[in-house]
Design a protein around this motif. Structure first.
Motif, PDB file in Angstrom:
ATOM      1  N   ALA A   1      51.790 -76.347   3.878  1.00  0.00           N
ATOM      2  CA  ALA A   1      52.733 -77.088   3.040  1.00  0.00           C
ATOM      3  C   ALA A   1      54.172 -76.723   3.385  1.00  0.00           C
ATOM      4  N   ILE A   2      54.429 -75.431   3.615  1.00  0.00           N
ATOM      5  CA  ILE A   2      55.773 -75.003   4.005  1.00  0.00           C
ATOM      6  C   ILE A   2      56.165 -75.625   5.343  1.00  0.00           C
ATOM      7  N   GLY A   3      55.255 -75.640   6.285  1.00  0.00           N
ATOM      8  CA  GLY A   3      55.523 -76.263   7.583  1.00  0.00           C
ATOM      9  C   GLY A   3      55.801 -77.745   7.459  1.00  0.00           C
ATOM     10  N   TYR A   4      55.064 -78.411   6.575  1.00  0.00           N
ATOM     11  CA  TYR A   4      55.288 -79.843   6.364  1.00  0.00           C
ATOM     12  C   TYR A   4      56.661 -80.108   5.761  1.00  0.00           C
ATOM     13  N   VAL A   5      57.062 -79.279   4.806  1.00  0.00           N
ATOM     14  CA  VAL A   5      58.370 -79.453   4.170  1.00  0.00           C
ATOM     15  C   VAL A   5      59.494 -79.222   5.182  1.00  0.00           C
ATOM     16  N   ILE A   6      59.376 -78.182   5.992  1.00  0.00           N
ATOM     17  CA  ILE A   6      60.407 -77.906   6.996  1.00  0.00           C
ATOM     18  C   ILE A   6      60.473 -79.042   8.016  1.00  0.00           C
ATOM     19  N   GLY A   7      59.321 -79.524   8.456  1.00  0.00           N
ATOM     20  CA  GLY A   7      59.302 -80.643   9.398  1.00  0.00           C
ATOM     21  C   GLY A   7      59.856 -81.917   8.792  1.00  0.00           C
TER      22      GLY A   7
ATOM     23  N   GLY B   1      64.333 -85.858   8.358  1.00  0.00           N
ATOM     24  CA  GLY B   1      65.149 -86.628   7.434  1.00  0.00           C
ATOM     25  C   GLY B   1      64.332 -87.426   6.439  1.00  0.00           C
ATOM     26  N   GLU B   2      63.038 -87.101   6.284  1.00  0.00           N
ATOM     27  CA  GLU B   2      62.193 -87.820   5.336  1.00  0.00           C
ATOM     28  C   GLU B   2      62.584 -87.512   3.895  1.00  0.00           C
ATOM     29  N   PHE B   3      63.028 -86.292   3.644  1.00  0.00           N
ATOM     30  CA  PHE B   3      63.486 -85.917   2.326  1.00  0.00           C
ATOM     31  C   PHE B   3      64.486 -84.777   2.454  1.00  0.00           C
ATOM     32  N   ASP B   4      65.208 -84.514   1.343  1.00  0.00           N
ATOM     33  CA  ASP B   4      66.277 -83.520   1.360  1.00  0.00           C
ATOM     34  C   ASP B   4      65.870 -82.311   0.526  1.00  0.00           C
ATOM     35  N   VAL B   5      65.591 -81.212   1.197  1.00  0.00           N
ATOM     36  CA  VAL B   5      65.135 -79.997   0.520  1.00  0.00           C
ATOM     37  C   VAL B   5      66.269 -79.341  -0.257  1.00  0.00           C
ATOM     38  N   THR B   6      67.506 -79.564   0.160  1.00  0.00           N
ATOM     39  CA  THR B   6      68.629 -78.910  -0.514  1.00  0.00           C
ATOM     40  C   THR B   6      68.734 -79.332  -1.975  1.00  0.00           C
ATOM     41  N   THR B   7      68.285 -80.533  -2.313  1.00  0.00           N
ATOM     42  CA  THR B   7      68.313 -80.947  -3.714  1.00  0.00           C
ATOM     43  C   THR B   7      67.313 -80.148  -4.540  1.00  0.00           C
ATOM     44  N   TRP B   8      66.232 -79.695  -3.915  1.00  0.00           N
ATOM     45  CA  TRP B   8      65.244 -78.873  -4.619  1.00  0.00           C
ATOM     46  C   TRP B   8      65.764 -77.460  -4.828  1.00  0.00           C
ATOM     47  N   LEU B   9      66.549 -76.965  -3.879  1.00  0.00           N
ATOM     48  CA  LEU B   9      66.994 -75.581  -3.908  1.00  0.00           C
ATOM     49  C   LEU B   9      68.257 -75.368  -4.735  1.00  0.00           C
ATOM     50  N   GLN B  10      69.023 -76.429  -4.988  1.00  0.00           N
ATOM     51  CA  GLN B  10      70.252 -76.296  -5.757  1.00  0.00           C
ATOM     52  C   GLN B  10      69.923 -76.230  -7.242  1.00  0.00           C
TER      53      GLN B  10
END
Length: 59
Positions: free
Chosen positions: A34-40, A45-54
């Motif tokens: 799952a972590i690998g999928y999120v990083i990939g 550019g499929e989704f923005d992880v920074t919105t989850w981390l802020q």
């Protein structure tokens, strides 16, 4: 093959290599996949992880 898919496969392989099997090994492989999928997905550019981390903005 997208970068997210490559990340998913790499995470699963790393999980299987790190854990010597059993149910715990399965869970580790699932989490690392799952972590690998999120990083990939982030790199594609499929989704923005920074919105989850802020955190929520200060009001």
């Amino acid at each position: 093959m997208t970068t997210a898919t490559v990340g998913l496969l790499a995470g699963i392989l790393l999980g299987v290599a790190a854990a010597a099997g059993g149910f715990t090994g399965f869970l580790i492989a699932l989490v690392l996949g799952a972590i690998g999928y999120v990083i990939g997905g982030q790199r594609d550019g499929e989704f923005d992880v920074t919105t989850w981390l802020q955190g929520r903005g200060r009001g």
